[in-house]
Design a protein around this motif. Structure first.
Motif, short mmCIF file in Angstrom:
data_model
loop_
_atom_site.label_atom_id
_atom_site.label_comp_id
_atom_site.label_asym_id
_atom_site.label_seq_id
_atom_site.Cartn_x
_atom_site.Cartn_y
_atom_site.Cartn_z
N VAL A 144 0.83 -1.20 0.00
CA VAL A 144 0.00 0.00 0.00
C VAL A 144 0.87 1.25 0.00
O VAL A 144 0.62 2.21 -0.75
N GLU A 145 1.91 1.26 0.82
CA GLU A 145 2.79 2.43 0.87
C GLU A 145 3.50 2.65 -0.46
O GLU A 145 3.58 3.78 -0.97
N ASN A 146 4.01 1.58 -1.05
CA ASN A 146 4.67 1.70 -2.35
C ASN A 146 3.71 2.14 -3.43
O ASN A 146 4.05 2.94 -4.31
N LEU A 147 2.48 1.61 -3.39
CA LEU A 147 1.47 1.98 -4.38
C LEU A 147 1.16 3.47 -4.29
O LEU A 147 1.11 4.17 -5.31
N ARG A 150 3.99 5.39 -5.72
CA ARG A 150 4.08 5.19 -7.17
C ARG A 150 3.03 6.02 -7.90
O ARG A 150 3.30 6.59 -8.96
N LEU A 151 1.84 6.10 -7.35
CA LEU A 151 0.79 6.91 -7.98
C LEU A 151 1.16 8.39 -7.98
O LEU A 151 0.97 9.08 -8.98
N ILE A 152 1.66 8.87 -6.85
CA ILE A 152 2.08 10.28 -6.79
C ILE A 152 3.24 10.53 -7.76
O ILE A 152 3.30 11.57 -8.42
N GLU A 153 4.15 9.58 -7.85
CA GLU A 153 5.27 9.72 -8.78
C GLU A 153 4.78 9.90 -10.21
O GLU A 153 5.42 10.59 -11.02
N GLY A 154 3.62 9.32 -10.50
CA GLY A 154 3.09 9.40 -11.86
C GLY A 154 2.61 10.78 -12.26
O GLY A 154 2.48 11.07 -13.46
N PHE A 155 2.31 11.64 -11.28
CA PHE A 155 1.82 12.98 -11.65
C PHE A 155 2.57 14.12 -10.96
O PHE A 155 2.27 15.29 -11.20
N ILE A 156 3.55 13.82 -10.14
CA ILE A 156 4.18 14.88 -9.34
C ILE A 156 4.89 15.91 -10.21
O ILE A 156 4.91 17.11 -9.89
N VAL A 164 -9.19 12.34 -7.61
CA VAL A 164 -10.08 11.19 -7.44
C VAL A 164 -9.62 10.03 -8.31
O VAL A 164 -9.36 8.92 -7.82
N GLN A 165 -9.50 10.25 -9.62
CA GLN A 165 -9.17 9.17 -10.53
C GLN A 165 -7.69 8.78 -10.49
O GLN A 165 -7.34 7.62 -10.71
N GLN A 166 -6.83 9.75 -10.23
CA GLN A 166 -5.40 9.46 -10.28
C GLN A 166 -4.85 8.93 -8.96
O GLN A 166 -3.75 8.36 -8.95
N PHE A 167 -5.61 9.07 -7.88
CA PHE A 167 -5.08 8.60 -6.59
C PHE A 167 -6.14 7.91 -5.72
O PHE A 167 -5.95 6.77 -5.31
N ALA A 168 -7.25 8.59 -5.45
CA ALA A 168 -8.22 8.06 -4.48
C ALA A 168 -8.85 6.76 -4.94
O ALA A 168 -9.13 5.88 -4.12
N VAL A 169 -9.10 6.62 -6.23
CA VAL A 169 -9.68 5.37 -6.74
C VAL A 169 -8.66 4.23 -6.74
O VAL A 169 -8.93 3.14 -6.22
N PRO A 170 -7.47 4.41 -7.34
CA PRO A 170 -6.58 3.26 -7.45
C PRO A 170 -5.98 2.75 -6.15
O PRO A 170 -5.65 1.56 -6.05
N VAL A 171 -5.82 3.59 -5.12
CA VAL A 171 -5.20 3.10 -3.88
C VAL A 171 -5.98 1.91 -3.31
O VAL A 171 -5.42 0.81 -3.16
N PRO A 172 -7.26 2.03 -3.00
CA PRO A 172 -7.96 0.85 -2.46
C PRO A 172 -8.28 -0.20 -3.51
O PRO A 172 -8.29 -1.40 -3.21
N LEU A 173 -8.56 0.23 -4.74
CA LEU A 173 -8.95 -0.74 -5.77
C LEU A 173 -7.80 -1.67 -6.11
O LEU A 173 -7.99 -2.90 -6.20
#
Length: 437
Positions: A144-147, A150-156, A164-173
Motif C-alpha cells: 500500500v505504501e509503495n502503491l 508510485r501513484l504520486i510519482e506518476g503525476f508529481i 479522485v481518478q489518479q489517486f483516491a480510486v486506485p489506492v484501495p482498488l
C-alpha cells in the motif's frame, strides 16, 4: 435554508451535495422520520443508531444494503393514487426482467454477509475474519505504501492532478485487487463494473439504467467464473482462493458460485474500495479548506495522522447510511415503527450529533477516543474491512504529506459535485495543484 422535516428530500441534488443541514433538522425535530419518498424510517441520532446496531433481534439485516433490495426498501403503506400505482407496477415488471436476465445470462444474486442475521452471519464472517486477519493485513503495508508513492510519482512532475481518478480510486482498488489475486491491468474494467453496481445501489437510476447495471454485473460474473474454476483446480495463497476453497464448518460446504459472485461485488470490490476512495477525496478537500490542519499534521505525522483518518470518516461519512428491518413493532421517540418496516440508519448524521460529540462538524486532531464513531458501523456487522481501510488511508495521506509541500484547488476547475446516491457520499472529481517537497 431547511427549517422543517417537510422540506427534507434526500433525492434533491442540493441535499445530495451537502446533506448535513438536513441531518441537523431531523436530529432536532424528527429523530425518527418517515421518508415520504421511500417509506423508510430514518434514524439520525448517534445513540439511537448505535442501540439499533447492537439489537439484531428486533432490527434484523434481512433487507440488506445491496442493490437488489431497492424495491423492498422503497415502499409506502398508504393507499396509492392511480399514477403511483402504475409506476410501481412498471417497476415490478422491470424487477422481473432484471431477475430473468440473471437467470438467463448469469448467476442470480443471493444475500451477502451484510444481509445475514445470526447465526448464519457469524458462521460466514468467521471465514472472512480469517482472510482479513491482522497478520495478513499487516503484510499489505509495504504494498500500500509503495502503491501510494508510485501513484504520486506518476503525476508529481505535472504540478497538478485530478485527485479522485489518479489517486483516491486506485489506492484501495489496486489493493483489494492484490488481495484477490487479480492482475493490475484488469482493474480499470473491474472499476467500471463496480461503478455500475454502486449506481444501482444509489436508488437514483431509471429502470433502463438499472437493467444496464445488471448487464455490467453479469459481465463481471463471466470474468470471475473462470478464475473460480481455476482456483478450485489450483489453489493459491490469495484471499480469493481462500473464499473459493475453504469450507464453512457449520454449513458443511464451500460457497456456491452464486454466493461467490454476490460477495465479490458487494463486500469485496465495492465494500473494499468505496469507503477509502471517498475518504481520500474528502480528506484532501478538508486539508485545502483548513490549512491550519495541514500545518499541524506536517509538524507531527506520527501523532496526528491516525486521528485525522478517524476524523475524516466521521465528519464526511463515505457511507452515509445502511439499512435494517424491524422484526417486531418498535416505539422510538414516540413513533411506532411497525414490524417489517425498513429502517435507514444515517451514520453520517449520528457522527455529527452534538449530543455525543463536541464540535461535531469540525476535524479535531486532539479528539479523545477518536475511533468511537459510526463510520464503520458497530456490533456484529462492524465493517469487516475497517482495519484495511484505515491502513490505506494512513499510507495514502502519509505519501501526500511526504511528497507534497503545499496543495490548492485549481481555480475554475471544480464544481464540487457528488454522484447521486442515497447511501454513499462520493465526490465526482477534484482538480488540485501542488508544490512538491
Amino acid at each position: 435554508m431547511l427549517e422543517s422535516p417537510d422540506q427534507v428530500n434526500f433525492f434533491d441534488p442540493e441535499v445530495n451535495r451537502c446533506p448535513y443541514p438536513a441531518y441537523q433538522v431531523l436530529r432536532d425535530q424528527a429523530p425518527v422520520w418517515k421518508d415520504p419518498t421511500t417509506g423508510m424510517f430514518v434514524i439520525t441520532r448517534h445513540d439511537d443508531i448505535r442501540k439499533i446496531l447492537l439489537d439484531p433481534e428486533r432490527f434484523t439485516n434481512r433487507v440488506g444494503s445491496a442493490a437488489g433490495m431497492t424495491e423492498k426498501a422503497v415502499r409506502v403503506d398508504e393507499p396509492l393514487d392511480p399514477e403511483e400505482a402504475r409506476a410501481r407496477a412498471e417497476a415490478a415488471e422491470w424487477d422481473q426482467k432484471i431477475a430473468n436476465l440473471y437467470v438467463e445470462k448469469g448467476w442470480p444474486t443471493v444475500p451477502t454477509l451484510d444481509a445475514l442475521d445470526p447465526p448464519l452471519h457469524m458462521q460466514l464472517r468467521r471465514m472472512f475474519d480469517h482472510a482479513f486477519r491482522p497478520g495478513r493485513i499487516k503484510e499489505l503495508d509495504p504494498f500500500v505504501e509503495n502503491l501510494a508513492n508510485r501513484l504520486i510519482e506518476g503525476f508529481i512532475d505535472d504540478g497538478r492532478c485530478e485527485w479522485v481518478q489518479q489517486f483516491a480510486v486506485p489506492v484501495p482498488l489496486y489493493t483489494i485487487g492484490r488481495q484477490m489475486g487479480v492482475p493490475e491491468e484488469d482493474m480499470p474494467r473491474i472499476k467500471a463494473w463496480t461503478d455500475a453496481w454502486v449506481q444501482r445501489l444509489g436508488l437514483a437510476q431509471t429502470p433502463e439504467e438499472r437493467m444496464w447495471s445488471a448487464e455490467k454485473e453479469i459481465e463481471a460474473q463471466h470474468y470471475f467464473q473462470p478464475i473460480f474454476d481455476r482456483l478450485r483446480e489450483h489453489p493459491e495463497d490469495t484471499l480469493l482462493s481462500d473464499l473459493v476453497n475453504k469450507e464453512i464448518p457449520e454449513w458443511g460446504r464451500k460457497l456456491t458460485d452464486n454466493e461467490l459472485h454476490s460477495e465479490m461485488m458487494a463486500d469485496f470490490f465495492v465494500g473494499g474500495s468505496e469507503t477509502t476512495t471517498n475518504a481520500l477525496s474528502a480528506g484532501l478537500v478538508i486539508l485545502i479548506q483548513h490549512p491550519e490542519l495541514w500545518e499541524r499534521l506536517s509538524s507531527d505525522l506520527e501523532t496526528h495522522l491516525p486521528v485525522f483518518v478517524e476524523e475524516v470518516v466521521r465528519v464526511e461519512g463515505p457511507v452515509q447510511g445502511l439499512l435494517r428491518e424491524t422484526a417486531v413493532d418498535v416505539e422510538l421517540h414516540g413513533v411506532t415503527i411497525p414490524a417489517g418496516s425498513v429502517v435507514n440508519l444515517r451514520f453520517a448524521a449520528g457522527n455529527r450529533d452534538e449530543r455525543h460529540f463536541t464540535c461535531p462538524d469540525q476535524v479535531d486532531l486532539d479528539r479523545k477516543h477518536s475511533k468511537m464513531h459510526l463510520a464503520f458501523g458497530a456490533g456484529g456487522h462492524f465493517c469487516l474491512g475497517a482495519p484495511l481501510a484505515r491502513r490505506e488511508l494512513y499510507f495514502g495521506f502519509k505519501a501526500l504529506f511526504e511528497r507534497i509541500e503545499e496543495v490548492w484547488f485549481i481555480e475554475g476547475a471544480n464544481d464540487f459535485d457528488y454522484h447521486p446516491n442515497y447511501f454513499l457520499r462520493s465526490l465526482k472529481e477534484l482538480h488540485v495543484g501542488f508544490r512538491p517537497r
